[in-house]
Design an enzyme around this catalytic site. Structure first.
Site, PDB file in Angstrom:
ATOM      1  N   ARG A  87      -3.703   8.762  -5.340  1.00 51.22           N
ATOM      2  CA  ARG A  87      -4.345   7.849  -6.280  1.00 51.22           C
ATOM      3  C   ARG A  87      -4.705   8.594  -7.553  1.00 51.22           C
ATOM      4  O   ARG A  87      -5.248   9.698  -7.504  1.00 51.22           O
ATOM      5  CB  ARG A  87      -5.615   7.297  -5.651  1.00 51.22           C
ATOM      6  CG  ARG A  87      -6.306   6.270  -6.530  1.00 51.22           C
ATOM      7  CD  ARG A  87      -7.500   5.732  -5.798  1.00 51.22           C
ATOM      8  NE  ARG A  87      -8.087   4.593  -6.457  1.00 51.22           N
ATOM      9  CZ  ARG A  87      -8.788   3.662  -5.819  1.00 51.22           C
ATOM     10  NH1 ARG A  87      -8.969   3.732  -4.534  1.00 51.22           N
ATOM     11  NH2 ARG A  87      -9.316   2.651  -6.478  1.00 51.22           N
ATOM     12  N   GLU A  92      -0.974   4.515  -7.978  1.00 51.79           N
ATOM     13  CA  GLU A  92      -0.644   5.488  -6.933  1.00 51.79           C
ATOM     14  C   GLU A  92       0.621   6.221  -7.375  1.00 51.79           C
ATOM     15  O   GLU A  92       1.626   5.577  -7.717  1.00 51.79           O
ATOM     16  CB  GLU A  92      -0.417   4.724  -5.612  1.00 51.79           C
ATOM     17  CG  GLU A  92      -0.321   5.592  -4.401  1.00 51.79           C
ATOM     18  CD  GLU A  92      -1.667   5.905  -3.727  1.00 51.79           C
ATOM     19  OE1 GLU A  92      -2.742   5.577  -4.282  1.00 51.79           O
ATOM     20  OE2 GLU A  92      -1.631   6.496  -2.628  1.00 51.79           O
ATOM     21  N   LYS A 136       0.877  -1.183   0.000  1.00 49.71           N
ATOM     22  CA  LYS A 136       0.000   0.000   0.000  1.00 49.71           C
ATOM     23  C   LYS A 136       0.909   1.225   0.000  1.00 49.71           C
ATOM     24  O   LYS A 136       1.524   1.563   1.008  1.00 49.71           O
ATOM     25  CB  LYS A 136      -0.926   0.010   1.225  1.00 49.71           C
ATOM     26  CG  LYS A 136      -1.925   1.170   1.203  1.00 49.71           C
ATOM     27  CD  LYS A 136      -2.900   1.086   2.371  1.00 49.71           C
ATOM     28  CE  LYS A 136      -4.093   2.021   2.242  1.00 49.71           C
ATOM     29  NZ  LYS A 136      -3.800   3.408   1.992  1.00 49.71           N
TER      30      LYS A 136
HETATM   31  P1  ATP Z   1      -6.351   5.848   3.095  1.00 49.30           P
HETATM   32  O1  ATP Z   1      -6.648   7.153   3.739  1.00 49.30           O
HETATM   33  O2  ATP Z   1      -6.009   4.713   4.027  1.00 49.30           O
HETATM   34  O3  ATP Z   1      -5.428   5.940   1.908  1.00 49.30           O
HETATM   35  P2  ATP Z   1      -8.725   5.889   1.483  1.00 49.30           P
HETATM   36  O4  ATP Z   1     -10.017   6.164   2.151  1.00 49.30           O
HETATM   37  O5  ATP Z   1      -8.103   6.969   0.672  1.00 49.30           O
HETATM   38  O6  ATP Z   1      -7.714   5.344   2.574  1.00 49.30           O
HETATM   39  P3  ATP Z   1      -9.012   3.129   0.930  1.00 49.30           P
HETATM   40  O7  ATP Z   1      -9.772   2.389  -0.090  1.00 49.30           O
HETATM   41  O8  ATP Z   1      -9.474   2.967   2.298  1.00 49.30           O
HETATM   42  O9  ATP Z   1      -8.899   4.662   0.527  1.00 49.30           O
HETATM   43  O10 ATP Z   1      -7.503   2.680   0.850  1.00 49.30           O
HETATM   44  C1  ATP Z   1      -6.996   2.439  -0.411  1.00 49.30           C
HETATM   45  C2  ATP Z   1      -6.178   3.607  -0.884  1.00 49.30           C
HETATM   46  O11 ATP Z   1      -4.815   3.235  -0.847  1.00 49.30           O
HETATM   47  C3  ATP Z   1      -6.464   3.886  -2.334  1.00 49.30           C
HETATM   48  O12 ATP Z   1      -7.433   4.905  -2.473  1.00 49.30           O
HETATM   49  C4  ATP Z   1      -5.122   4.265  -2.921  1.00 49.30           C
HETATM   50  O13 ATP Z   1      -4.964   5.666  -2.911  1.00 49.30           O
HETATM   51  C5  ATP Z   1      -4.100   3.710  -1.964  1.00 49.30           C
HETATM   52  N1  ATP Z   1      -3.280   2.584  -2.469  1.00 49.30           N
HETATM   53  C6  ATP Z   1      -1.957   2.479  -2.294  1.00 49.30           C
HETATM   54  N2  ATP Z   1      -1.495   1.335  -2.785  1.00 49.30           N
HETATM   55  C7  ATP Z   1      -2.555   0.672  -3.314  1.00 49.30           C
HETATM   56  C8  ATP Z   1      -2.708  -0.579  -3.954  1.00 49.30           C
HETATM   57  N3  ATP Z   1      -1.697  -1.397  -4.141  1.00 49.30           N
HETATM   58  N4  ATP Z   1      -3.961  -0.927  -4.357  1.00 49.30           N
HETATM   59  C9  ATP Z   1      -5.012  -0.121  -4.156  1.00 49.30           C
HETATM   60  N5  ATP Z   1      -4.924   1.078  -3.531  1.00 49.30           N
HETATM   61  C10 ATP Z   1      -3.701   1.473  -3.110  1.00 49.30           C
END
Ligand code: ATP
Length: 588
Positions: free
Chosen positions: A256, A301, A251
């Site tokens: 994103r 990302e 992650k």
């Molecule tokens: P966070 O604040 O933890 O990043 P979020 O609410 O933005 O969470 P989530 O779906 O909960 O989004 O967590 C996934 C986020 O992690 C994605 O929106 C993306 O930006 C990021 N990310 C990083 N690496 C990856 C990956 N390998 N696959 C998918 N998402 C990833």
């Protein structure tokens, strides 16, 4: 259609708090609206002229709106200003002034929806040195032919304060009620999730029914709502939930991006649908050059890399790049890589309904991987030990944790939904019981002592995606440094609201209210039942909601999220469950 018809509907929507009633008011209105105008009507009911991903924002400074009201109503500027200070709502001011004018004026041409759209488009597009003048004259022209109610909503629209509560989910419910059945509701929502264009969905269903809605698909240039992850408190539970076997990816801690790769051009969208292309021209260019398809939509990302060591840097470095002026310089000083993790579309083929492993294989073979275009690091995991091992290597590579992804046959790309097909596990979970929260600011309390004369604390809310309402979870007063305390008015005052915004449920009453717009990242010690906060009120216990204890601002303003994308009330209920579960474990 006359704009007065629309204004009356807005008035009815505003005066009911019930979502069911709002849905039937809208459904009835959609049914009788002119089909050719339905698209504009839907945008207008959200205070917009087009979907968010189309560039251009409708906006006028209060000062200009006051001048337009004065001009159209034949009142002196200072009188309008005085009433504005008294009421704090330009919509109300316009309504009162125009109603006085109406008693005197004999003629005016009735305002149609088409004319309002044309006028508002002129206002949105006005540029250059005459732009203020053009905006003011155009609004005054519209107000001149308005009745009081129309004036109220015109002024609220141009100042970005529509607040009639026509949230996306309510509009989708109303479309189902007006043109289809309850059973069709998920299909209608899917069409919205893959296009992010509620006006297009409305126009399609009104003209072509459900057959036409079913034919709406993913296409380059129209952003797709992103798929999101659930969270679990341990790697062992992640692996178990995935059925003992899953893919795990690093992650990455960056931004994103959803890349829409066309034959000649590339557009990069953020998760809140902003066009980020100009921030990452190097990534856009590399994606086009390395893509083996004519057209494709992929997600990844964007992460900053230390030019000396090649190490990944925390997200602040990417945001820093966004703020830099000279892009050439930024491209050189803050090199960025995209780590791709999903494929949504390629050359006429919609990949969103295919399982994860097939999408990943298509992504990898669809690009010439190298330099600043990379795949996320991924490993198949078949036990908690293998998961822990992969997690350790993710942390070693300076990532924030892992994303587990289901490899089941139904592991499709679920646009716009947060589910257990993806589960995140972050290193922060090892210190606290819960993940960080992204919360919307809905109010502020004036500071005392060292903070006198500034906002000292904020009232924070989570989003209920079922009802479209914001429900409070904490009063936040920790984690603000002097720079942030100074910056708060500029950040927040554009969304000041004279009364509690109609989309906010709160029992605590702050000194000032804000329309939900700004999202802050907050960490906390624990989630507890609360007699004063309104999140999940009565859900777990009669008379109690959920609040978070010892909240602290992390310093991160989530300007990549809209308020509707902040932590949801159901996630907080779930996190509360995770805590209880954890302490159950401890007491055994
Ligand atoms: P966070 O604040 O933890 O990043 P979020 O609410 O933005 O969470 P989530 O779906 O909960 O989004 O967590 C996934 C986020 O992690 C994605 O929106 C993306 O930006 C990021 N990310 C990083 N690496 C990856 C990956 N390998 N696959 C998918 N998402 C990833």
């Amino acid at each position: 259609m006359l704009y007065s018809d629309l204004a009356e509907t807005f008035d009815r929507l505003e005066s009911t708090g019930s979502r069911l009633e709002m849905t039937s008011i809208l459904a009835e209105f959609f049914r009788r609206a002119d089909k050719a105008e339905l698209r504009s009507i839907v945008y207008l009911s959200q205070g917009k002229l087009h979907p968010d991903f189309v560039p251009g924002v409708l906006g006028m400074a209060d000062r200009l709106v006051m001048k337009a009201i004065a001009k159209a109503s034949g009142n002196p500027d200072d009188k309008v200003e005085k009433l504005t200070v008294e009421t704090g709502d330009l919509g109300q001011v316009a309504e009162a002034m125009i109603s006085r004018k109406k008693q005197m004026a004999l003629f005016s041409e009735e305002l149609t929806v088409a004319r309002v759209v044309k006028g508002l488009t002129t206002i949105e597009n006005a540029e250059g040195k005459d732009s203020q003048d053009v905006k003011q004259k155009t609004l005054a022209g519209l107000l001149h032919d308005s009745g009081p109610l129309e004036a109220r909503y015109l002024c609220r629209t141009v100042t970005g304060r529509m607040r009639v509560g026509a949230a996306d989910m309510t509009i989708l419910d109303a479309l189902a009620e007006a043109f289809a059945t309850k059973e069709d509701r998920p299909t209608i929502e899917r069409a919205f999730n893959v296009t992010c264009d509620i006006g297009l969905v409305a126009e399609t269903i009104a003209n072509g029914g459900m057959d036409a809605v079913l034919a709406i698909g993913v296409k380059v240039g129209s952003p797709v709502k992103v798929m999101l992850a659930e969270r679990l408190p341990s790697i062992a539970e992640v692996v178990e939930k995935m059925g003992g076997r899953c893919a795990m990816e690093y992650k990455y801690d960056g931004i994103r991006v959803q890349a829409h790769i066309g034959r000649d051009s590339v557009k990069l969208y953020s998760r809140r649908l902003e066009d980020l292309t100009s921030n990452f021209p190097d990534i856009a260019e590399a994606l086009r050059a390395r893509c083996r398809h004519g057209e494709a939509i992929i997600e990844g990302e964007c992460v900053a890399v230390d030019p000396e060591t090649g190490y990944m840097l925390p997200f602040q470095n990417v945001t820093h790049r966004r703020k830099k002026h000279g892009m050439d310089e930024a491209v050189r000083d803050v090199p960025v890589r995209i780590f791709m993790f999903d494929m949504l579309y390629a050359d006429g083929r919609d990949w969103t309904s295919e399982p994860y492993l097939d999408r990943r294989a298509a992504l990898e073979s669809g690009f010439e991987i190298g330099d600043n275009v990379q795949m996320t690091t991924m490993r198949m995991v078949g036990s908690p030990e293998e998961g822990e091992d992969f997690f350790a290597s993710a942390i070693g590579a300076r990532c924030e944790g892992i994303m587990a992804k289901s490899v089941a046959p139904d592991s499709v790309y679920r646009a716009g939904s947060r589910g257990f097909l993806w589960i995140k596990y972050k290193k922060d979970y090892q210190q606290a019981l819960t993940d960080s929260f992204d919360l919307a600011v809905v109010g502020a309390f004036y500071g005392m002592g060292k903070r006198a004369g500034r906002y000292g604390a904020l009232l924070m809310a989570a989003y209920d995606n079922e009802t479209g309402r914001f429900e409070t979870v904490c009063k936040l007063g920790t984690g603000f440094d002097d720079a942030f305390l100074d910056a708060m008015p500029a950040l927040l005052d554009g969304t000041l609201s004279e009364t509690r915004p109609s989309s906010v449920d709160a029992e605590m009453v702050p000194d000032v209210w804000f329309d939900p717009a700004v999202v802050l990242e907050v960490v906390a010690a624990e989630i507890t039942l609360s007699p004063i906060h309104t999140a999940a009120k009565d859900v777990l216990k009669e008379g109690a909601g959920l609040g978070i204890r010892f909240p602290r601002f992390t310093g991160r303003v989530r300007d990549d999220k809209t308020p509707e994308q902040c932590t949801t009330v159901s996630e907080i209920v779930e996190m509360y469950g995770m805590q209880v579960h954890d302490s159950d474990g401890l007491s055994e």
